[in-house]
Structures are given as structure tokens and as C-alpha cells.
Design a protein around this motif. Sequence first.
Motif, mmCIF file in Angstrom:
data_model
loop_
_atom_site.group_PDB
_atom_site.id
_atom_site.type_symbol
_atom_site.label_atom_id
_atom_site.label_comp_id
_atom_site.label_asym_id
_atom_site.label_seq_id
_atom_site.Cartn_x
_atom_site.Cartn_y
_atom_site.Cartn_z
ATOM 1 N N ALA A 58 -5.672 1.962 -3.825
ATOM 2 C CA ALA A 58 -6.458 0.483 -2.297
ATOM 3 C C ALA A 58 -7.058 0.903 -1.140
ATOM 4 C CB ALA A 58 -4.536 -0.228 -2.056
ATOM 5 N N VAL A 59 -7.967 0.303 -1.271
ATOM 6 C CA VAL A 59 -9.158 0.951 -0.231
ATOM 7 C C VAL A 59 -8.755 -1.033 0.531
ATOM 8 C CG1 VAL A 59 -11.413 1.163 0.929
ATOM 9 C CG2 VAL A 59 -10.586 1.684 -1.677
ATOM 10 N N CYS A 60 -8.384 -0.494 1.566
ATOM 11 C CA CYS A 60 -8.394 -1.521 2.927
ATOM 12 C C CYS A 60 -8.390 -1.316 4.304
ATOM 13 C CB CYS A 60 -6.862 -2.595 1.948
ATOM 14 S SG CYS A 60 -5.053 -1.307 1.772
ATOM 15 N N SER A 61 -8.006 -2.803 5.238
ATOM 16 C CA SER A 61 -7.296 -2.189 6.802
ATOM 17 C C SER A 61 -6.096 -1.859 6.697
ATOM 18 C CB SER A 61 -7.861 -3.428 7.331
ATOM 19 O OG SER A 61 -6.712 -4.760 6.672
ATOM 20 N N THR A 62 -5.616 -2.098 8.128
ATOM 21 C CA THR A 62 -4.501 -1.114 8.229
ATOM 22 C C THR A 62 -3.347 -2.151 7.872
ATOM 23 O OG1 THR A 62 -4.645 -0.957 10.834
ATOM 24 C CG2 THR A 62 -5.597 1.101 9.778
ATOM 25 N N GLU A 63 -3.782 -3.106 8.713
ATOM 26 C CA GLU A 63 -2.670 -4.067 8.305
ATOM 27 C C GLU A 63 -2.351 -4.773 6.937
ATOM 28 O OE1 GLU A 63 -0.978 -5.144 10.143
ATOM 29 O OE2 GLU A 63 -0.149 -6.261 9.705
ATOM 30 N N LYS A 64 -3.491 -4.092 5.726
ATOM 31 C CA LYS A 64 -2.702 -4.533 4.747
ATOM 32 C C LYS A 64 -2.726 -3.486 3.542
ATOM 33 C CE LYS A 64 -7.331 -7.998 3.709
ATOM 34 N NZ LYS A 64 -8.591 -8.033 2.981
ATOM 35 N N MET A 65 -3.060 -1.859 4.279
ATOM 36 C CA MET A 65 -2.515 -0.914 3.400
ATOM 37 C C MET A 65 -0.832 -1.144 3.996
ATOM 38 S SD MET A 65 -4.372 2.239 5.714
ATOM 39 C CE MET A 65 -5.994 2.937 4.924
ATOM 40 N N ILE A 66 -0.437 -2.052 5.439
ATOM 41 C CA ILE A 66 1.675 -1.311 6.043
ATOM 42 C C ILE A 66 1.494 -2.656 4.624
ATOM 43 C CG2 ILE A 66 2.924 -2.806 7.192
ATOM 44 C CD1 ILE A 66 1.321 -1.765 9.305
ATOM 45 N N THR A 67 1.071 -4.237 3.641
ATOM 46 C CA THR A 67 1.169 -5.205 3.282
ATOM 47 C C THR A 67 1.798 -4.608 1.856
ATOM 48 O OG1 THR A 67 0.054 -6.704 4.518
ATOM 49 C CG2 THR A 67 1.088 -7.048 2.418
ATOM 50 N N TYR A 68 0.433 -3.827 1.939
ATOM 51 C CA TYR A 68 0.088 -3.122 0.104
ATOM 52 C C TYR A 68 1.407 -1.591 0.080
ATOM 53 C CZ TYR A 68 -0.600 0.193 -3.915
ATOM 54 O OH TYR A 68 -1.254 0.979 -4.909
ATOM 55 N N CYS A 69 1.862 -0.821 0.793
ATOM 56 C CA CYS A 69 2.646 -0.234 0.769
ATOM 57 C C CYS A 69 4.655 -0.979 0.778
ATOM 58 C CB CYS A 69 3.546 1.112 1.514
ATOM 59 S SG CYS A 69 1.901 1.229 1.937
ATOM 60 N N ARG A 70 4.303 -2.318 2.070
ATOM 61 C CA ARG A 70 5.795 -2.678 1.192
ATOM 62 C C ARG A 70 6.074 -3.288 0.131
ATOM 63 N NH1 ARG A 70 4.455 -6.581 4.457
ATOM 64 N NH2 ARG A 70 4.566 -5.907 6.309
ATOM 65 N N ASN A 71 4.721 -3.828 -1.111
ATOM 66 C CA ASN A 71 4.957 -4.704 -1.987
ATOM 67 C C ASN A 71 4.714 -4.010 -3.111
ATOM 68 O OD1 ASN A 71 4.890 -7.149 0.000
ATOM 69 N ND2 ASN A 71 2.647 -7.364 -0.892
ATOM 70 N N SER A 72 4.705 -2.142 -2.705
ATOM 71 C CA SER A 72 4.158 -1.790 -4.449
ATOM 72 C C SER A 72 5.819 -1.456 -4.031
ATOM 73 C CB SER A 72 3.680 -0.396 -4.167
ATOM 74 O OG SER A 72 3.596 0.052 -5.458
ATOM 75 N N PRO A 73 5.558 -1.229 -6.227
ATOM 76 C CA PRO A 73 7.158 -0.342 -6.104
ATOM 77 C C PRO A 73 7.152 1.223 -6.064
ATOM 78 C CG PRO A 73 5.433 -1.025 -7.967
ATOM 79 C CD PRO A 73 5.336 -1.920 -7.272
ATOM 80 N N ALA A 74 5.696 1.238 -6.238
ATOM 81 C CA ALA A 74 6.184 3.260 -5.819
ATOM 82 C C ALA A 74 6.721 3.192 -4.670
ATOM 83 C CB ALA A 74 5.015 3.467 -5.404
ATOM 84 N N GLN A 75 7.701 4.568 -4.455
ATOM 85 C CA GLN A 75 7.955 5.094 -3.308
ATOM 86 C C GLN A 75 7.192 5.749 -2.219
ATOM 87 O OE1 GLN A 75 11.509 3.728 -2.559
ATOM 88 N NE2 GLN A 75 10.567 2.596 -4.272
ATOM 89 N N ARG A 76 6.228 6.591 -3.050
ATOM 90 C CA ARG A 76 5.571 7.523 -2.295
ATOM 91 C C ARG A 76 4.785 7.433 -2.169
ATOM 92 N NH1 ARG A 76 8.049 13.373 -2.652
ATOM 93 N NH2 ARG A 76 8.164 13.274 -4.535
ATOM 94 N N PHE A 77 3.192 7.861 -0.796
ATOM 95 C CA PHE A 77 1.870 6.880 -0.591
ATOM 96 C C PHE A 77 1.505 7.603 0.155
ATOM 97 C CE2 PHE A 77 5.086 3.245 -0.636
ATOM 98 C CZ PHE A 77 4.584 2.987 -2.082
ATOM 99 N N VAL A 78 0.405 8.531 0.153
ATOM 100 C CA VAL A 78 -0.346 8.944 0.717
ATOM 101 C C VAL A 78 -1.327 8.292 1.600
ATOM 102 C CG1 VAL A 78 -2.686 11.028 0.487
ATOM 103 C CG2 VAL A 78 -0.588 11.285 -1.391
ATOM 104 N N VAL A 79 -1.277 8.728 3.019
ATOM 105 C CA VAL A 79 -2.422 7.276 3.411
ATOM 106 C C VAL A 79 -3.692 7.698 4.543
ATOM 107 C CG1 VAL A 79 -1.326 6.213 5.999
ATOM 108 C CG2 VAL A 79 0.447 6.579 4.534
ATOM 109 N N VAL A 80 -4.525 7.605 3.876
ATOM 110 C CA VAL A 80 -5.319 8.164 4.585
ATOM 111 C C VAL A 80 -6.391 7.056 5.231
ATOM 112 C CG1 VAL A 80 -7.577 9.331 3.356
ATOM 113 C CG2 VAL A 80 -6.029 9.185 2.480
ATOM 114 N N THR A 81 -5.645 7.588 6.621
ATOM 115 C CA THR A 81 -5.968 6.835 8.179
ATOM 116 C C THR A 81 -5.243 7.553 8.876
ATOM 117 O OG1 THR A 81 -6.716 4.740 9.262
ATOM 118 C CG2 THR A 81 -4.314 4.986 7.862
#
Length: 341
Positions: free
Chosen positions: A234-257
Motif C-alpha cells: 500500500a502507498v498512502c498518507s500516514t493516516e491511511k497507513m494507520i487505517t490500512y494496518c488496523r483493517n488488514s488481517p496481517a499481523q506484521r508491517f514494514v513501515v516506510v515513513t
Amino acid sequence: MIDVADNVIAGVDRFSTRRQLAPEQRDALTREILALKRELNAVILAHNYQVPEIQDLADYVGDSLGLSQQAARTRAEVIVFCGVHFMAETAKILNPGKIVVLPDKDAGCSLEESCPADKLAKLQATNPNFWTIAYINCSAAVKALSDVICTSGNAEKIVRAAPAERDLLFVPDENLGQWVMECTGQPMTLWRGNCYAHVEFRRDSILRLRARFPDAKVVVHPESLREVRDLADAVCSTEKMITYCRNSPAQRFVVVTESGIIHRMQKECPGKEFICTPVFDAMRMPSDNCRCSECKYMKLNTLEKLRDCMARLAPRIELEPAILERARLPIERMLEISARP
Ligand code: 13P
Ligand code: SF4
């Protein structure tokens, strides 16, 4: 010309010397700040990149878009902006009659520096048909020369809403501009500016993290280089990153910001794991206290400076009346387009 290497090293040095507050100092400062807030009838707005102790006491924490929306609707008499200078200026432009303060007046932005208003005016003079879309990370003087403002959270929508007969000029972030061109298929003339912090993320670091954490989703801010964006889930703003991580079933995220965002991610997604992306040493992992993906400007703000700016009502944002007035139109245009379904 911005020297990327110097800026990054200076940023890390300044951060690593940042004094960690003892819990009792932090509590005492927090109490003072909250008392001042009541006394002044102030609102405290904080960007997602601010240090955790500031995020934890702010009235609102969000991305540039959310912060401008909050600034546009606040009833507080004083706006305390915990972010960088252009964000506080935007709040002032939307609230010319109010006092707007920020903890450190030197909290700038490499994107803002890359685009002086006189140089932009010269470029605009070469084509009267330009429709200038300015990323919010620019000075009030540049906003005053622009037709519409955008943030990373609404750039695609703003570009799609541009008049079809105009030639689009996108300033000052060439990486965000390039990403929006890819999303919309809309050709644009791009200003050659960048975020000194985001362009330090490289393909190699992400590939190594992907190999080590194959189950992780990779979320990337659009200020990053194309070689990095191309590896993103996913490529998105910081706010959308948080929403993406909250809604995703994944348990681990590499955060590029900028790594300040990890604080909110951990608070709002308990049980999930967030891996900030190393810049200098691709093998270093967050368990080594990775502090490399930081914006030296965002990290200038501290709890003590926040208390002091409220106690003194300084540093205060002051703008020339003509710029204040002219810069308001493109920001209001952005807010109006953003609110469309
Ligand atoms: P957003 O706040 O739009 O996510 O952008 C991040 C940034 O770099 C702000 O300076
Ligand atoms: Fe500017 Fe980059 Fe810092 Fe954001 S992270 S304030 S774009 S220098």
C-alpha cells in the motif's frame, strides 16, 4: 541545494542527544501544559511524526489533511501546532484572527526549502496555462501563487478535479507528483524537490526486510522513491497507513515513513508488530533501537518547548496580510474538493 547526507546525519545526531524525560518530569510538564491549555482556551494539534509524549496529550493527532481540517473547524482561541512550520502557517491562513504558536520556529521542511516563491513565479511565467497544484509542504508565499493545495491523503483526488484544459504544474515533491501521475495517467510538469528523509529509503533495505519477514505487509509513504513504492502493498498518507494496518488481517508491517508514526500504530493496533525501515544499515533491525528513519525537523519539538511556547505565546506565526489572504483560496479549494464524495 540541499545536501541530503548532511541533513540525515545531523538529524540523527540531534535526535540521539534528545534527553529522555523521567516519568515524574513528563507528568509534571503534562500537567502544566494541560493547565495552560485551559487558561488559554487552546487546542493542541500534533502530526503523526511527533514524539510519543506530545502525541499522548494532543487534542488531535493526524496527517497533514486531518490537521488542516481540524484547524479549519476549531473554536479554540489559540492553536498550538506540534508539527513543522508550514503546517502552523496553514492553520494561521485558515484562522487569521487567532494566535498560532509552534514549539520550535526552526522546524522546517526540505520540501519547503526546495521551492522558493520567486523561482516558482519565474516558472509559472513561462506558461500562462499552468494550473499549479502545490503539495501542502511549501511556504505560505508558494501557496499564495498556487491554484490549489493538496496533501498526500488527497493528491489523487485533487489532480483528478483539475480543469481539463489546463497544463498541470505540481510542486514541490517530484516523488509524490510522479506517484500521482502513475495513479491518474495525468501528465504534469514536476518541480524537482524531495523529502530528504523519505528519499533515504532504498529498495535493498525493503527487500531484506521482506526476505526476513515474508508474512509482513509493506506500507510506503508516497514521498518515497519509485524503486521503493514499487515494492509496496500500500502507498498512502500516514493516516491511511494507520487505517490500512488496523483493517488488514496481517499481523506484521514494514513501515516506510518517519518512525514517529509507530507510536500510534502500536496504540491503535494492539498485538500487531511494526517494523520501521532502516536507512543507514540495511541489516539493522528495530530491536537494535533503530532511530534512522526520522525527520530532524519534526523531532525538534519537545514537551518542554511545547510548555514554553504556550507560556510565552511565542514563537508565533505572523504573515503578511496580502499573502494570508491570497493563500487562503487554494487551501479552501482543497478542503472543498476533499469533502466531495
Ligand atoms: P502526511 O501528513 O500527508 O501523511 O505527510 C507526511 C509528511 O511528510 C508531512 O510532512
Ligand atoms: Fe518535510 Fe520530510 Fe520532514 Fe515531512 S518528513 S516535514 S516532508 S522533511
